[in-house]
Write a protein that holds these residues in place. Structure first.
Motif, short mmCIF file in Angstrom:
data_model
loop_
_atom_site.label_atom_id
_atom_site.label_comp_id
_atom_site.label_asym_id
_atom_site.label_seq_id
_atom_site.Cartn_x
_atom_site.Cartn_y
_atom_site.Cartn_z
N MET A 87 51.77 -59.33 -0.54
CA MET A 87 52.29 -57.98 -0.58
C MET A 87 52.11 -57.41 -1.98
O MET A 87 52.30 -58.11 -2.97
N PHE A 88 51.74 -56.16 -2.06
CA PHE A 88 51.57 -55.48 -3.34
C PHE A 88 52.93 -55.11 -3.91
O PHE A 88 53.84 -54.74 -3.17
N LYS A 89 53.03 -55.19 -5.23
CA LYS A 89 54.24 -54.74 -5.93
C LYS A 89 53.77 -53.80 -7.03
O LYS A 89 53.08 -54.22 -7.96
N GLN A 90 54.10 -52.53 -6.90
CA GLN A 90 53.64 -51.52 -7.83
C GLN A 90 54.82 -50.93 -8.58
O GLN A 90 55.92 -50.85 -8.05
N GLY A 91 54.59 -50.54 -9.81
CA GLY A 91 55.64 -49.91 -10.59
C GLY A 91 55.07 -49.29 -11.85
O GLY A 91 53.86 -49.27 -12.06
N SER A 92 55.95 -48.81 -12.70
CA SER A 92 55.57 -48.22 -13.98
C SER A 92 56.45 -48.84 -15.06
O SER A 92 57.67 -48.94 -14.89
N LEU A 93 55.85 -49.25 -16.15
CA LEU A 93 56.61 -49.85 -17.23
C LEU A 93 57.47 -48.82 -17.98
O LEU A 93 58.43 -49.18 -18.64
N PHE A 94 57.12 -47.54 -17.87
CA PHE A 94 57.80 -46.51 -18.63
C PHE A 94 58.65 -45.56 -17.79
O PHE A 94 59.49 -44.86 -18.32
N LYS A 95 58.41 -45.52 -16.49
CA LYS A 95 59.16 -44.61 -15.62
C LYS A 95 60.56 -45.17 -15.40
O LYS A 95 60.73 -46.37 -15.16
N SER A 96 61.53 -44.32 -15.50
CA SER A 96 62.93 -44.71 -15.27
C SER A 96 63.35 -45.87 -16.16
O SER A 96 63.89 -46.87 -15.69
N LEU A 97 63.11 -45.75 -17.46
CA LEU A 97 63.56 -46.79 -18.38
C LEU A 97 65.08 -46.90 -18.33
O LEU A 97 65.79 -45.89 -18.30
N PRO A 98 65.60 -48.13 -18.31
CA PRO A 98 67.05 -48.30 -18.29
C PRO A 98 67.67 -47.89 -19.62
O PRO A 98 67.00 -47.88 -20.66
N ASN A 99 68.93 -47.56 -19.59
CA ASN A 99 69.67 -47.20 -20.79
C ASN A 99 69.96 -48.47 -21.58
O ASN A 99 70.73 -49.32 -21.14
N ALA A 100 69.37 -48.59 -22.76
CA ALA A 100 69.54 -49.79 -23.58
C ALA A 100 70.30 -49.48 -24.87
O ALA A 100 70.24 -50.25 -25.82
N GLN A 101 71.01 -48.38 -24.90
CA GLN A 101 71.71 -48.00 -26.13
C GLN A 101 72.82 -48.98 -26.50
O GLN A 101 73.08 -49.20 -27.67
N ASN A 102 73.46 -49.60 -25.51
CA ASN A 102 74.55 -50.54 -25.80
C ASN A 102 74.09 -51.99 -25.76
O ASN A 102 74.61 -52.82 -26.49
N ASN A 103 73.15 -52.31 -24.88
CA ASN A 103 72.67 -53.68 -24.72
C ASN A 103 71.19 -53.66 -24.36
O ASN A 103 70.74 -52.77 -23.65
N GLU A 104 70.48 -54.69 -24.83
CA GLU A 104 69.09 -54.84 -24.40
C GLU A 104 69.06 -55.06 -22.90
O GLU A 104 69.99 -55.64 -22.32
N VAL A 105 67.97 -54.63 -22.27
CA VAL A 105 67.83 -54.79 -20.82
C VAL A 105 66.57 -55.62 -20.55
O VAL A 105 65.49 -55.32 -21.06
N PHE A 106 66.74 -56.69 -19.76
CA PHE A 106 65.67 -57.61 -19.42
C PHE A 106 65.41 -57.50 -17.92
O PHE A 106 66.33 -57.68 -17.12
N ASP A 107 64.17 -57.19 -17.54
CA ASP A 107 63.79 -57.08 -16.12
C ASP A 107 62.61 -57.98 -15.84
O ASP A 107 61.55 -57.83 -16.46
N ASP A 108 62.78 -58.94 -14.92
CA ASP A 108 61.66 -59.75 -14.47
C ASP A 108 60.77 -58.90 -13.58
O ASP A 108 61.21 -58.37 -12.57
N LEU A 109 59.51 -58.75 -13.97
CA LEU A 109 58.55 -58.02 -13.15
C LEU A 109 57.85 -58.96 -12.18
O LEU A 109 57.58 -58.60 -11.04
N ILE A 110 57.53 -60.15 -12.66
CA ILE A 110 56.93 -61.20 -11.84
C ILE A 110 57.62 -62.50 -12.21
O ILE A 110 57.78 -62.81 -13.40
N LYS A 111 58.03 -63.25 -11.20
CA LYS A 111 58.63 -64.56 -11.45
C LYS A 111 57.98 -65.55 -10.50
O LYS A 111 58.06 -65.41 -9.29
N HIS A 112 57.29 -66.52 -11.10
CA HIS A 112 56.52 -67.51 -10.36
C HIS A 112 56.76 -68.85 -11.04
O HIS A 112 57.06 -68.88 -12.24
N PRO A 113 56.62 -69.97 -10.35
CA PRO A 113 56.86 -71.26 -11.01
C PRO A 113 56.03 -71.50 -12.27
O PRO A 113 56.46 -72.21 -13.18
N SER A 114 54.86 -70.88 -12.37
CA SER A 114 54.01 -71.14 -13.53
C SER A 114 53.95 -69.99 -14.53
O SER A 114 53.39 -70.16 -15.62
N VAL A 115 54.52 -68.84 -14.21
CA VAL A 115 54.50 -67.71 -15.15
C VAL A 115 55.64 -66.75 -14.82
O VAL A 115 56.02 -66.59 -13.66
#
Length: 111
Positions: free
Chosen positions: A1-29
């Protein structure tokens, strides 16, 4: 299945805390987007990871300090490979603006 997105669209608010988002999670990467807004690592402790980490700053600026006191500055487009178990921390990110990182974590030992 395709997973599409934008790295810059709808950036989370990080003014109080850094935000970490897994884009791809696989056993080897794992590919992660990090959004910082003036944050840095805590004064105590270091990142000491079992895997290698390749990072690129896509927007903003940052500074990474290593246990041996080497400091590397990263600006828009700069990238860095950090070998596994190389103790490091984020010592500065540009205040008043988002710093957008892409981090790729991959195994230290490939079988």
């Amino acid at each position: 299945m395709f997973k599409q997105g934008s790295l810059f669209k709808s950036l989370p608010n990080a003014q109080n805390n850094e935000v970490f988002d897994d884009l791809i999670k696989h056993p080897s990467v794992r590919i992660e987007r990090i959004v910082s807004h003036g944050q840095c690592s805590p004064d105590e402790g270091w990142y000491d990871q079992d895997e290698h980490e390749w990072v690129i700053v896509l927007q903003g600026e940052a500074e990474i300090t290593f246990e041996n006191e080497q400091v590397i500055q990263l600006k828009h487009g700069d990238h860095l490979n950090i070998p596994a178990h190389t103790k490091h921390k984020v010592s500065w990110t540009k205040p008043e603006t988002n710093t957008v990182w892409l981090a790729v974590f991959y195994p230290a030992e490939v079988s």
